[in-house]
Design an enzyme around this catalytic site. Structure first.
Site, PDB file in Angstrom:
ATOM      1  N   ASN A   1       0.761  -1.230   0.089  1.00  0.00           N
ATOM      2  CA  ASN A   1      -0.041   0.155  -0.116  1.00  0.00           C
ATOM      3  C   ASN A   1       0.878   1.136  -0.110  1.00  0.00           C
ATOM      4  O   ASN A   1       1.946   1.408  -0.137  1.00  0.00           O
ATOM      5  CB  ASN A   1      -1.108  -0.021   1.164  1.00  0.00           C
ATOM      6  CG  ASN A   1      -2.328   0.486   0.677  1.00  0.00           C
ATOM      7  OD1 ASN A   1      -2.416   1.576  -0.006  1.00  0.00           O
ATOM      8  ND2 ASN A   1      -3.309  -0.137   1.182  1.00  0.00           N
TER       9      ASN A   1
ATOM     10  N   LYS B   1      -0.622 -14.285  19.842  1.00  0.00           N
ATOM     11  CA  LYS B   1      -1.054 -15.644  19.771  1.00  0.00           C
ATOM     12  C   LYS B   1      -0.505 -16.567  18.450  1.00  0.00           C
ATOM     13  O   LYS B   1       0.085 -15.660  17.585  1.00  0.00           O
ATOM     14  CB  LYS B   1      -2.361 -15.491  19.690  1.00  0.00           C
ATOM     15  CG  LYS B   1      -2.996 -15.242  18.363  1.00  0.00           C
ATOM     16  CD  LYS B   1      -4.581 -15.406  18.231  1.00  0.00           C
ATOM     17  CE  LYS B   1      -5.101 -14.713  16.938  1.00  0.00           C
ATOM     18  NZ  LYS B   1      -6.621 -14.851  16.833  1.00  0.00           N
TER      19      LYS B   1
ATOM     20  N   ARG C   1       5.678  -8.282  20.030  1.00  0.00           N
ATOM     21  CA  ARG C   1       5.621  -9.290  20.840  1.00  0.00           C
ATOM     22  C   ARG C   1       4.404 -10.115  20.320  1.00  0.00           C
ATOM     23  O   ARG C   1       3.642  -9.884  19.860  1.00  0.00           O
ATOM     24  CB  ARG C   1       5.633  -9.256  22.267  1.00  0.00           C
ATOM     25  CG  ARG C   1       4.651  -8.703  22.806  1.00  0.00           C
ATOM     26  CD  ARG C   1       5.145  -7.999  24.313  1.00  0.00           C
ATOM     27  NE  ARG C   1       4.154  -7.171  24.804  1.00  0.00           N
ATOM     28  CZ  ARG C   1       3.999  -5.952  24.540  1.00  0.00           C
ATOM     29  NH1 ARG C   1       5.290  -5.356  23.825  1.00  0.00           N
ATOM     30  NH2 ARG C   1       3.340  -4.965  24.846  1.00  0.00           N
TER      31      ARG C   1
ATOM     32  N   HIS D   1      23.579   2.503  13.118  1.00  0.00           N
ATOM     33  CA  HIS D   1      24.588   3.542  13.467  1.00  0.00           C
ATOM     34  C   HIS D   1      25.229   2.808  14.975  1.00  0.00           C
ATOM     35  O   HIS D   1      24.717   2.312  15.684  1.00  0.00           O
ATOM     36  CB  HIS D   1      24.436   4.862  13.584  1.00  0.00           C
ATOM     37  CG  HIS D   1      23.642   5.453  12.595  1.00  0.00           C
ATOM     38  ND1 HIS D   1      24.562   6.037  11.612  1.00  0.00           N
ATOM     39  CD2 HIS D   1      22.492   5.643  12.237  1.00  0.00           C
ATOM     40  CE1 HIS D   1      23.741   6.377  10.602  1.00  0.00           C
ATOM     41  NE2 HIS D   1      22.445   6.232  11.016  1.00  0.00           N
TER      42      HIS D   1
ATOM     43  N   THR E   1      11.460  -5.080  16.755  1.00  0.00           N
ATOM     44  CA  THR E   1      12.928  -5.085  17.170  1.00  0.00           C
ATOM     45  C   THR E   1      13.715  -6.280  17.225  1.00  0.00           C
ATOM     46  O   THR E   1      14.725  -6.169  17.451  1.00  0.00           O
ATOM     47  CB  THR E   1      12.925  -4.296  18.703  1.00  0.00           C
ATOM     48  OG1 THR E   1      12.249  -5.138  19.388  1.00  0.00           O
ATOM     49  CG2 THR E   1      12.241  -2.899  18.428  1.00  0.00           C
ATOM     50  N   LYS E   2      13.031  -7.641  17.128  1.00  0.00           N
ATOM     51  CA  LYS E   2      13.517  -8.729  17.230  1.00  0.00           C
ATOM     52  C   LYS E   2      12.778  -9.587  16.428  1.00  0.00           C
ATOM     53  O   LYS E   2      11.546  -9.469  16.038  1.00  0.00           O
ATOM     54  CB  LYS E   2      13.876  -9.283  18.702  1.00  0.00           C
ATOM     55  CG  LYS E   2      12.372  -9.434  19.026  1.00  0.00           C
ATOM     56  CD  LYS E   2      12.449  -9.848  20.931  1.00  0.00           C
ATOM     57  CE  LYS E   2      11.183 -10.125  21.428  1.00  0.00           C
ATOM     58  NZ  LYS E   2      11.294 -10.448  22.760  1.00  0.00           N
TER      59      LYS E   2
END
Length: 182
Positions: free
Chosen positions: A82, A180, A177, A112, A162-163
């Protein structure tokens, strides 16, 4: 080793290198051409995307788009994106087949040094991003450097990934996170 080779390997590199500036300039011109093209001219849009990025199959990307290089981004087939995609692809970005990307999504490989002295040197580096097949990234998702998102996963709108997120789940939030399993 060239600065481009360092960049693609995820090592510290100088982004002001002449070759990198030229390749970035090429991407900026192609993004402008894409963004200025008739949004109903699918042939022209497809032609520009295939020059700018690596496309394996059918793809729709709504204007506007922005890529740092484009040449480091790889799309599988049957991808829908989109409005307002931003990809900082100083390292490889792999987007699988059947992926849907909502408006205002950012995929970032550039980063950085954390150490302020090292950061002041002007050197930077990147970490690759991989998005598996049949992933849905909701509106406004930010995918951070070094992240892998597994296949069939949905990332909720506004999430900051972030992970790594595993396959076959719904994940949301900042930081993102798993909510489910599917």
């Amino acid at each position: 080793m060239t600065e481009k080779e360092k960049m693609l390997r995820g090592e510290l590199y100088d982004a002001s290198d002449a070759q990198l500036r030229a390749e970035h300039g090429r991407a900026l011109r192609l993004c402008k051409e894409y963004n200025d093209a008739d949004p109903l001219d699918e042939a022209a849009l497809g032609r520009i995307l295939r020059i700018l990025t690596n496309v394996a199959g059918e793809i729709t990307i709504k204007q506007p788009v922005h890529f740092d290089y484009g040449s480091n981004t790889y799309f599988g087939g049957n991808v829908f994106v989109n409005y307002g995609l931003n990809v900082l692809d100083v390292c490889k970005v792999e987007i699988g087949s059947g992926v849907q990307i909502g408006p205002g999504v950012q995929i970032v490989t550039a980063t950085h040094p954390i150490d302020p002295g090292e950061r002041a040197s002007g050197l930077e580096y990147g970490k690759p991003v991989t998005i598996g097949d049949s992933v849905w990234l909701g509106a406004g998702v930010i995918v951070c450097p070094g992240v892998t998102i597994g296949e069939n996963t949905t990332i909720g709108a506004g999430s900051v990934v972030t992970k790594d997120i595993p396959a076959n789940c719904v994940a949301v939030g900042n930081p993102c996170r798993v909510l489910k399993k599917l």
